[in-house]
Design a protein around this motif. Structure first.
Motif, mmCIF file in Angstrom:
data_model
loop_
_atom_site.group_PDB
_atom_site.id
_atom_site.type_symbol
_atom_site.label_atom_id
_atom_site.label_comp_id
_atom_site.label_asym_id
_atom_site.label_seq_id
_atom_site.Cartn_x
_atom_site.Cartn_y
_atom_site.Cartn_z
ATOM 1 N N TYR A 24 0.794 -1.235 0.000
ATOM 2 C CA TYR A 24 0.000 0.000 0.000
ATOM 3 C C TYR A 24 0.820 1.275 0.000
ATOM 4 N N GLY A 25 2.142 1.147 0.090
ATOM 5 C CA GLY A 25 2.978 2.338 0.269
ATOM 6 C C GLY A 25 3.053 3.190 -0.977
ATOM 7 N N GLN A 26 3.610 4.390 -0.801
ATOM 8 C CA GLN A 26 3.743 5.333 -1.910
ATOM 9 C C GLN A 26 4.927 4.949 -2.792
ATOM 10 N N GLY A 27 5.688 3.959 -2.365
ATOM 11 C CA GLY A 27 6.829 3.535 -3.162
ATOM 12 C C GLY A 27 8.059 4.405 -2.933
ATOM 13 N N SER A 28 7.883 5.467 -2.120
ATOM 14 C CA SER A 28 9.004 6.389 -1.946
ATOM 15 C C SER A 28 10.212 5.726 -1.293
ATOM 16 N N THR A 29 9.944 4.808 -0.333
ATOM 17 C CA THR A 29 11.067 4.213 0.385
ATOM 18 C C THR A 29 11.738 3.115 -0.422
ATOM 19 N N ARG A 30 11.127 2.732 -1.521
ATOM 20 C CA ARG A 30 11.722 1.662 -2.325
ATOM 21 C C ARG A 30 12.193 2.207 -3.669
ATOM 22 N N ALA A 31 12.198 3.520 -3.794
ATOM 23 C CA ALA A 31 12.578 4.132 -5.083
ATOM 24 C C ALA A 31 14.064 3.930 -5.330
ATOM 25 N N VAL A 35 21.195 -6.791 14.407
ATOM 26 C CA VAL A 35 19.862 -6.538 13.835
ATOM 27 C C VAL A 35 19.989 -5.744 12.531
ATOM 28 N N ASP A 36 20.873 -4.746 12.498
ATOM 29 C CA ASP A 36 21.066 -3.959 11.269
ATOM 30 C C ASP A 36 21.557 -4.843 10.129
ATOM 31 N N ALA A 37 22.491 -5.747 10.444
ATOM 32 C CA ALA A 37 23.010 -6.653 9.405
ATOM 33 C C ALA A 37 21.905 -7.600 8.923
ATOM 34 N N LEU A 38 21.068 -8.039 9.849
ATOM 35 C CA LEU A 38 19.942 -8.912 9.476
ATOM 36 C C LEU A 38 19.012 -8.203 8.492
ATOM 37 N N LEU A 39 18.607 -6.971 8.833
ATOM 38 C CA LEU A 39 17.659 -6.221 7.998
ATOM 39 C C LEU A 39 18.266 -5.906 6.631
ATOM 40 N N ALA A 40 19.562 -5.571 6.626
ATOM 41 C CA ALA A 40 20.232 -5.280 5.355
ATOM 42 C C ALA A 40 20.268 -6.534 4.487
ATOM 43 N N GLY A 41 20.593 -7.666 5.103
ATOM 44 C CA GLY A 41 20.662 -8.932 4.365
ATOM 45 C C GLY A 41 19.319 -9.326 3.771
ATOM 46 N N GLY A 100 17.097 -7.188 2.867
ATOM 47 C CA GLY A 100 16.637 -6.150 1.940
ATOM 48 C C GLY A 100 15.369 -5.461 2.421
ATOM 49 N N TRP A 101 15.141 -5.428 3.731
ATOM 50 C CA TRP A 101 13.948 -4.769 4.280
ATOM 51 C C TRP A 101 14.227 -3.270 4.376
ATOM 52 N N ALA A 102 14.030 -2.569 3.251
ATOM 53 C CA ALA A 102 14.406 -1.158 3.145
ATOM 54 C C ALA A 102 13.596 -0.275 4.094
ATOM 55 N N ASN A 103 12.293 -0.576 4.213
ATOM 56 C CA ASN A 103 11.423 0.222 5.074
ATOM 57 C C ASN A 103 11.887 0.133 6.535
#
Lengths: 218, 218
Positions: free
Chosen positions: A211-218, B109-115, B117-120
């Motif tokens: 549902y996001g605006q896509g801004s964070t995945r741009a 935790v930061d390395a986990l999220l980066a791995g 690809g959870w950009a949000n």
């Protein structure tokens, strides 16, 4: 080591350690004089487990004692000791009403377990606190206007099984059976907040994807 | 419907409903006389949500009010309202010490999220209560002698993502955006005991498979 060092290495205040000793949650030290006792690595390990149960898991003292008693019960095999210890952990509110919602929840949970082929869970349903916790949770969902069917629960059960495999893989890294039992109890409790926080983080991630605006995945 | 019927249909005592009305957790009814007000289906639905939060989720009154305020905030889009409401839910103990264990936990935790690809999640890490809850849980594990690496957390994160997909699929069955938001909050809280009990049931099942006498599977 003396009490002061046990306190320093565990991060638990000496007054709290003395309280655990009085309550029988920690075995007495080896007495070296009228006023002093000596503690070893096993005491430190046990103290960490007690602290995990009480401070993190919010396990009441009486339940903690039951858990520890099960871990040391030589009359049980490894698998039964583990089961008895985990059953002694708190499992949330007990079922309150045996109303239509509770009966329907029991049928749903039974159908779920049968569909999964979880023979052990079906056999021990009447005695298992986790089974009662699940029935209570499903009945509450239904009373609050969120009825759930077997198919709704199935993805949660599949995740539950993957988690159990990950849990037991972690536990098997510890060499001795005694350390494995302690790790099983500690990790069951300590990984609950890990799991619940990762679910919420993933919800935000997936919600943003849908549902996001896509801004964070741009 | 009158207050008595709202109470009967929701199972919430009238004194409790009056308390929720006074605390602003439930909008006032439509006044039909000096002493009586009329309630509709929206009141019933809101009352069920409030009950789910407070009785099952043990959410404090002030947090419940924040959750409800976020749900009704017209200045936010759907995704942001959802995020704000879930962020207002309790997330366990706040981090207490910024010691070496906490710093190491943050790096893990930061390395986990980066791995993953959870950009949000990476972008909102500093503000997210779920991120802080995860760092606190990982630091606690380490202080108690159970350090965990990125690879240890990965299976829990994968399960977390599958759960989030199941959660959002359930929520999307509700048609209106308002009902979806209410369902998101209620199901986030109400499925926690479902998930934790299924994990424990699956642990016993898997433990029996690995270490059992085979008697229950004969």
């Amino acid at each position: 080591m003396r009490l002061a060092e046990l306190s320093r290495r565990s991060g638990v205040p000496t007054a709290t350690i003395k309280y655990y000793l009085r309550e029988g949650l920690l075995p007495a030290g080896h007495r070296v004089s009228a006023t002093q006792a000596e503690y070893d690595e096993a005491h430190l390990q046990r103290l960490r487990l007690v602290r995990a149960l009480i401070q993190v898991g919010r396990v009441p003292i009486t339940s903690a004692r039951e858990v520890l008693t099960a871990l040391e019960d030589d009359s049980l095999d490894h698998n039964s000791r583990l089961g008895t210890a985990v059953w002694a952990l708190p499992h949330g509110p007990e079922p309150t009403e045996e109303d239509a919602a509770a009966q329907e929840a029991r049928r749903t949970v039974d159908a779920l377990l049968a569909g999964l082929g979880w023979a052990n869970a079906q056999e021990y349903a009447d005695e298992s606190p986790a089974y009662r916790m699940l029935v209570t949770a499903v009945a509450t969902l239904s009373r609050l206007g969120y009825p759930c069917a077997v198919d709704d629960l199935a993805p949660y059960a599949r995740s539950g099984h993957q988690l159990a495999v990950a849990d037991l893989d972690l536990i098997e890294r510890y060499e001795s059976p005694d350390r494995q039992l302690e790790a099983a109890v500690a990790l069951t409790v300590l990984y609950e907040p890990v799991l619940l926080s990762l679910r919420r983080i993933a919800q935000a991630e997936e919600s943003n994807r849908r549902y996001g605006q896509g801004s964070t995945r741009a």
